[in-house]
Design a protein around this motif. Structure first.
Motif, PDB file in Angstrom:
ATOM      1  N   ALA A  46       0.837  -1.207   0.000  1.00 40.35           N
ATOM      2  CA  ALA A  46       0.000   0.000   0.000  1.00 40.35           C
ATOM      3  C   ALA A  46       0.869   1.253   0.000  1.00 40.35           C
ATOM      4  CB  ALA A  46      -0.943  -0.008   1.199  1.00 40.35           C
ATOM      5  N   LEU A  47       1.922   1.257   0.810  1.00 45.99           N
ATOM      6  CA  LEU A  47       2.834   2.403   0.850  1.00 45.99           C
ATOM      7  C   LEU A  47       3.563   2.589  -0.479  1.00 45.99           C
ATOM      8  CD1 LEU A  47       4.305   1.971   4.445  1.00 45.99           C
ATOM      9  CD2 LEU A  47       2.685   3.732   3.661  1.00 45.99           C
ATOM     10  N   MET A  48       3.739   1.506  -1.217  1.00 43.26           N
ATOM     11  CA  MET A  48       4.384   1.571  -2.531  1.00 43.26           C
ATOM     12  C   MET A  48       3.394   1.929  -3.641  1.00 43.26           C
ATOM     13  SD  MET A  48       6.798  -1.837  -2.271  1.00 43.26           S
ATOM     14  CE  MET A  48       7.586  -1.620  -3.860  1.00 43.26           C
ATOM     15  N   GLY A  49       2.095   1.935  -3.323  1.00 44.29           N
ATOM     16  CA  GLY A  49       1.080   2.204  -4.334  1.00 44.29           C
ATOM     17  C   GLY A  49       0.813   1.010  -5.237  1.00 44.29           C
ATOM     18  N   GLN A  50       1.164  -0.180  -4.782  1.00 47.59           N
ATOM     19  CA  GLN A  50       0.984  -1.420  -5.554  1.00 47.59           C
ATOM     20  C   GLN A  50      -0.247  -2.159  -5.026  1.00 47.59           C
ATOM     21  OE1 GLN A  50       2.635  -1.913  -8.279  1.00 47.59           O
ATOM     22  NE2 GLN A  50       3.874  -0.101  -7.870  1.00 47.59           N
ATOM     23  N   PHE A  51      -1.407  -1.764  -5.530  1.00 50.57           N
ATOM     24  CA  PHE A  51      -2.651  -2.245  -4.944  1.00 50.57           C
ATOM     25  C   PHE A  51      -3.054  -3.637  -5.418  1.00 50.57           C
ATOM     26  CE2 PHE A  51      -2.671   2.352  -4.457  1.00 50.57           C
ATOM     27  CZ  PHE A  51      -2.701   2.385  -3.073  1.00 50.57           C
ATOM     28  N   SER A  52      -2.505  -4.118  -6.525  1.00 49.98           N
ATOM     29  CA  SER A  52      -2.749  -5.524  -6.895  1.00 49.98           C
ATOM     30  C   SER A  52      -2.167  -6.436  -5.815  1.00 49.98           C
ATOM     31  CB  SER A  52      -2.114  -5.866  -8.248  1.00 49.98           C
ATOM     32  OG  SER A  52      -2.777  -5.222  -9.294  1.00 49.98           O
ATOM     33  N   GLY A  53      -0.965  -6.126  -5.386  1.00 48.84           N
ATOM     34  CA  GLY A  53      -0.333  -6.899  -4.313  1.00 48.84           C
ATOM     35  C   GLY A  53      -1.065  -6.733  -2.990  1.00 48.84           C
ATOM     36  N   THR A  54      -1.440  -5.490  -2.678  1.00 47.24           N
ATOM     37  CA  THR A  54      -2.131  -5.211  -1.410  1.00 47.24           C
ATOM     38  C   THR A  54      -3.415  -6.016  -1.292  1.00 47.24           C
ATOM     39  OG1 THR A  54      -1.279  -2.940  -1.389  1.00 47.24           O
ATOM     40  CG2 THR A  54      -3.180  -3.403   0.012  1.00 47.24           C
ATOM     41  N   MET A  93      -8.138  -8.584  -9.165  1.00 44.62           N
ATOM     42  CA  MET A  93      -7.217  -8.373 -10.285  1.00 44.62           C
ATOM     43  C   MET A  93      -7.807  -7.367 -11.274  1.00 44.62           C
ATOM     44  SD  MET A  93      -5.696 -11.041 -13.110  1.00 44.62           S
ATOM     45  CE  MET A  93      -7.300 -11.312 -13.848  1.00 44.62           C
ATOM     46  N   ILE A  94      -9.074  -7.522 -11.596  1.00 45.37           N
ATOM     47  CA  ILE A  94      -9.726  -6.601 -12.535  1.00 45.37           C
ATOM     48  C   ILE A  94      -9.778  -5.191 -11.949  1.00 45.37           C
ATOM     49  CG2 ILE A  94     -11.943  -6.075 -13.646  1.00 45.37           C
ATOM     50  CD1 ILE A  94     -12.327  -9.202 -13.833  1.00 45.37           C
ATOM     51  N   LEU A  95     -10.131  -5.098 -10.691  1.00 48.71           N
ATOM     52  CA  LEU A  95     -10.271  -3.815 -10.014  1.00 48.71           C
ATOM     53  C   LEU A  95      -8.946  -3.048  -9.922  1.00 48.71           C
ATOM     54  CD1 LEU A  95     -12.422  -2.122  -8.422  1.00 48.71           C
ATOM     55  CD2 LEU A  95     -11.563  -3.248  -6.364  1.00 48.71           C
ATOM     56  N   THR A  96      -7.847  -3.766  -9.735  1.00 40.84           N
ATOM     57  CA  THR A  96      -6.530  -3.129  -9.530  1.00 40.84           C
ATOM     58  C   THR A  96      -5.626  -3.279 -10.757  1.00 40.84           C
ATOM     59  OG1 THR A  96      -5.604  -5.126  -8.519  1.00 40.84           O
ATOM     60  CG2 THR A  96      -6.655  -3.521  -7.040  1.00 40.84           C
ATOM     61  N   TRP A  97      -6.189  -3.587 -11.885  1.00 40.56           N
ATOM     62  CA  TRP A  97      -5.436  -3.917 -13.094  1.00 40.56           C
ATOM     63  C   TRP A  97      -4.390  -2.863 -13.431  1.00 40.56           C
ATOM     64  CZ3 TRP A  97      -4.751  -8.142 -15.810  1.00 40.56           C
ATOM     65  CH2 TRP A  97      -4.191  -8.063 -17.085  1.00 40.56           C
ATOM     66  N   LYS A  98      -3.153  -3.325 -13.587  1.00 42.72           N
ATOM     67  CA  LYS A  98      -2.038  -2.500 -14.053  1.00 42.72           C
ATOM     68  C   LYS A  98      -1.330  -3.218 -15.197  1.00 42.72           C
ATOM     69  CE  LYS A  98      -0.572   0.473 -10.303  1.00 42.72           C
ATOM     70  NZ  LYS A  98       0.568   0.859  -9.469  1.00 42.72           N
ATOM     71  N   GLY A  99      -2.084  -3.928 -15.989  1.00 44.88           N
ATOM     72  CA  GLY A  99      -1.515  -4.686 -17.085  1.00 44.88           C
ATOM     73  C   GLY A  99      -1.193  -6.107 -16.636  1.00 44.88           C
ATOM     74  N   LEU A 101       1.132  -7.490 -15.284  1.00 47.15           N
ATOM     75  CA  LEU A 101       1.766  -7.628 -13.973  1.00 47.15           C
ATOM     76  C   LEU A 101       0.757  -8.036 -12.906  1.00 47.15           C
ATOM     77  CD1 LEU A 101       4.387  -7.266 -12.366  1.00 47.15           C
ATOM     78  CD2 LEU A 101       3.747  -4.870 -12.053  1.00 47.15           C
ATOM     79  N   SER A 102      -0.469  -7.554 -13.029  1.00 46.46           N
ATOM     80  CA  SER A 102      -1.515  -7.886 -12.056  1.00 46.46           C
ATOM     81  C   SER A 102      -1.835  -9.377 -12.043  1.00 46.46           C
ATOM     82  CB  SER A 102      -2.786  -7.089 -12.361  1.00 46.46           C
ATOM     83  OG  SER A 102      -2.534  -5.710 -12.247  1.00 46.46           O
ATOM     84  N   ILE A 103      -1.615 -10.027 -13.159  1.00 48.79           N
ATOM     85  CA  ILE A 103      -1.873 -11.477 -13.243  1.00 48.79           C
ATOM     86  C   ILE A 103      -0.944 -12.231 -12.291  1.00 48.79           C
ATOM     87  CG2 ILE A 103      -1.772 -13.515 -14.748  1.00 48.79           C
ATOM     88  CD1 ILE A 103      -2.566 -11.602 -17.071  1.00 48.79           C
ATOM     89  N   LEU A 104       0.283 -11.763 -12.133  1.00 47.41           N
ATOM     90  CA  LEU A 104       1.250 -12.465 -11.289  1.00 47.41           C
ATOM     91  C   LEU A 104       0.820 -12.493  -9.828  1.00 47.41           C
ATOM     92  CD1 LEU A 104       4.545 -11.162 -12.893  1.00 47.41           C
ATOM     93  CD2 LEU A 104       3.608 -13.479 -13.037  1.00 47.41           C
ATOM     94  N   ALA A 105       0.348 -11.356  -9.322  1.00 47.29           N
ATOM     95  CA  ALA A 105      -0.115 -11.321  -7.929  1.00 47.29           C
ATOM     96  C   ALA A 105      -1.312 -12.246  -7.755  1.00 47.29           C
ATOM     97  CB  ALA A 105      -0.486  -9.895  -7.527  1.00 47.29           C
ATOM     98  N   THR A 106      -2.188 -12.254  -8.742  1.00 49.70           N
ATOM     99  CA  THR A 106      -3.376 -13.113  -8.676  1.00 49.70           C
ATOM    100  C   THR A 106      -2.984 -14.581  -8.756  1.00 49.70           C
ATOM    101  OG1 THR A 106      -4.698 -11.370  -9.694  1.00 49.70           O
ATOM    102  CG2 THR A 106      -5.623 -13.601  -9.718  1.00 49.70           C
ATOM    103  N   LEU A 107      -2.078 -14.918  -9.647  1.00 45.03           N
ATOM    104  CA  LEU A 107      -1.627 -16.310  -9.772  1.00 45.03           C
ATOM    105  C   LEU A 107      -0.999 -16.790  -8.471  1.00 45.03           C
ATOM    106  CD1 LEU A 107      -1.160 -18.839 -11.508  1.00 45.03           C
ATOM    107  CD2 LEU A 107       1.007 -17.804 -12.249  1.00 45.03           C
ATOM    108  N   GLY A 108      -0.195 -15.934  -7.849  1.00 49.46           N
ATOM    109  CA  GLY A 108       0.448 -16.302  -6.589  1.00 49.46           C
ATOM    110  C   GLY A 108      -0.553 -16.673  -5.505  1.00 49.46           C
ATOM    111  N   VAL A 109      -1.626 -15.905  -5.388  1.00 48.46           N
ATOM    112  CA  VAL A 109      -2.612 -16.222  -4.347  1.00 48.46           C
ATOM    113  C   VAL A 109      -3.592 -17.304  -4.796  1.00 48.46           C
ATOM    114  CG1 VAL A 109      -2.460 -13.977  -3.216  1.00 48.46           C
ATOM    115  CG2 VAL A 109      -4.200 -14.329  -4.947  1.00 48.46           C
ATOM    116  N   PHE A 110      -3.892 -17.334  -6.077  1.00 47.14           N
ATOM    117  CA  PHE A 110      -4.830 -18.320  -6.624  1.00 47.14           C
ATOM    118  C   PHE A 110      -4.367 -19.739  -6.313  1.00 47.14           C
ATOM    119  CE2 PHE A 110      -7.775 -19.634 -10.023  1.00 47.14           C
ATOM    120  CZ  PHE A 110      -8.727 -18.632  -9.929  1.00 47.14           C
TER     121      PHE A 110
END
Length: 180
Positions: A46-54, A93-99, A101-110
């Motif tokens: 969140a502090l980094m502004g990376q909301f897909s990860g957050t 992932m759709i809500l925080t989409w940044k291209g 790259l957002s797929i990677l955070a989703t795949l990790g948790v999925f």
């Protein structure tokens, strides 16, 4: 946040919690330790502004809390929750989409949603070792999260160490001491 050292330092607190989690035999304690680590990494992202990860990690926290409570609350035993969690992850992932790259955070948790829900120490470790951690490493490199790269690298080494320490066969089966 402008102070990169503070943000990375916050991440290294998460690294310590994650490192300890795989060296504990009990899946229950593993989930608790990883939930605390996820909270710390949520703050960092969140502090980094990376909301897909957050937000991906917030879904992970929800999953871990559900798993921790499944013995106490009968409604948490419903097998359909895994699909609900995966649906929430896709929505995030759709809500925080940044291209892509957002797929990677989703795949990790999925992947972890599925393997953790199975509550099988072997599956948890294999899912982390071969899919979740590599996905998060790539994501962390791309967003400049040094602590995340270190965390996932250590996580992979920690998984291998736990397999070495306890033995692969000791981690599976309903009567395994890892299933507590």
């Amino acid at each position: 946040m402008n102070n990169v050292f503070v943000v990375q330092g916050i991440g290294f607190i998460g690294v310590a919690l994650s490192l300890l989690s795989y060296q504990i035999k009990s899946n229950k304690v593993l989930y608790m330790m990883q939930t605390l680590g996820c909270l710390v990494f949520c703050l960092q992202f969140a502090l980094m502004g990376q909301f897909s990860g957050t937000f991906s990690l917030l879904v992970t926290i929800l999953r871990n809390c559900m798993i921790l409570g499944h013995k106490k609350y009968e409604w948490l035993k419903w097998k359909g929750w895994i699909l609900v969690l995966m649906g929430i992850s896709i929505f995030v992932m759709i809500l925080t989409w940044k291209g892509p790259l957002s797929i990677l955070a989703t795949l990790g948790v999925f992947v972890c949603h599925y393997f953790y829900w199975e509550n099988d120490a072997q599956k948890i470790r294999i899912g982390n070792l071969f899919i979740a951690s590599p996905s998060w490493i790539i994501y962390d490199v791309c967003v400049g999260n040094l602590a995340g790269v270190v965390n996932e690298s250590i996580c992979m080494g920690s998984v291998l160490l736990s397999i070495y320490r306890y033995g692969w066969n000791a981690m599976s089966g309903e009567n395994s001491e890892f299933q507590n």
